[in-house]
Write a protein that holds these residues in place. Sequence first.
Motif, short mmCIF file in Angstrom:
data_model
loop_
_atom_site.label_atom_id
_atom_site.label_comp_id
_atom_site.label_asym_id
_atom_site.label_seq_id
_atom_site.Cartn_x
_atom_site.Cartn_y
_atom_site.Cartn_z
N LYS A 38 0.82 -1.22 0.00
CA LYS A 38 0.00 0.00 0.00
C LYS A 38 0.85 1.26 0.00
O LYS A 38 0.46 2.27 -0.57
CB LYS A 38 -0.94 0.00 1.20
CG LYS A 38 -2.02 -1.06 1.08
CD LYS A 38 -2.84 -1.14 2.35
CE LYS A 38 -3.82 -2.30 2.26
NZ LYS A 38 -4.41 -2.62 3.56
N ILE A 39 2.03 1.21 0.63
CA ILE A 39 2.86 2.41 0.73
C ILE A 39 3.93 2.49 -0.35
O ILE A 39 4.52 3.54 -0.57
CB ILE A 39 3.49 2.52 2.14
CG1 ILE A 39 3.89 3.95 2.42
CG2 ILE A 39 4.66 1.55 2.30
CD1 ILE A 39 4.06 4.29 3.86
N CYS A 40 4.17 1.41 -1.05
CA CYS A 40 5.23 1.38 -2.07
C CYS A 40 4.88 2.28 -3.26
O CYS A 40 3.87 2.06 -3.92
CB CYS A 40 5.45 -0.06 -2.55
SG CYS A 40 6.74 -0.18 -3.82
N PRO A 41 5.72 3.29 -3.54
CA PRO A 41 5.41 4.20 -4.64
C PRO A 41 5.62 3.59 -6.03
O PRO A 41 5.16 4.15 -7.02
CB PRO A 41 6.37 5.37 -4.41
CG PRO A 41 7.55 4.77 -3.73
CD PRO A 41 6.96 3.67 -2.85
N LYS A 42 6.29 2.45 -6.11
CA LYS A 42 6.62 1.85 -7.40
C LYS A 42 5.86 0.55 -7.69
O LYS A 42 6.04 -0.05 -8.74
CB LYS A 42 8.13 1.58 -7.50
CG LYS A 42 8.96 2.84 -7.46
CD LYS A 42 8.67 3.69 -8.68
CE LYS A 42 9.50 4.94 -8.71
NZ LYS A 42 9.28 5.72 -9.92
N GLY A 43 5.01 0.12 -6.76
CA GLY A 43 4.23 -1.10 -7.00
C GLY A 43 5.10 -2.35 -7.11
O GLY A 43 4.88 -3.19 -7.97
N CYS A 44 6.07 -2.47 -6.22
CA CYS A 44 7.04 -3.57 -6.29
C CYS A 44 6.52 -4.91 -5.76
O CYS A 44 7.10 -5.94 -6.07
CB CYS A 44 8.29 -3.20 -5.48
SG CYS A 44 9.17 -1.77 -6.13
#
Length: 102
Positions: free
Chosen positions: A88-94
């Motif tokens: 949810k917090i990952c800005p890159k959708g890793c």
Amino acid sequence: MSHPFSVILPSGEAWIPHFVDSLDEQKCIGCGRCFRVCSRGVLQLLGIDEAGDHVPLDDDDEEEDEHEKKVMTIAHRGLCVGCTACAKICPKGCYTHAAAQV
């Protein structure tokens, strides 16, 4: 029908945990946001050296730029509780997550 790992919330809704399955290191920018929201010790930030190998970071390394790149890794998958806060917090959708299989 309920899933074997579902939890009934006070609202009566079923919640199914989705455990961390993988992390795309090519997308990861090593920002550490996911590490800070995971209180379970699932993740570890590592450096990547010139040869492309993972190298541990010293406590002082997190602020310095001694490595080619920093990347998050899944260090202890078995400690994941399935909250998906990292994704949810990952800005890159890793991250990818999956429900437990029985």
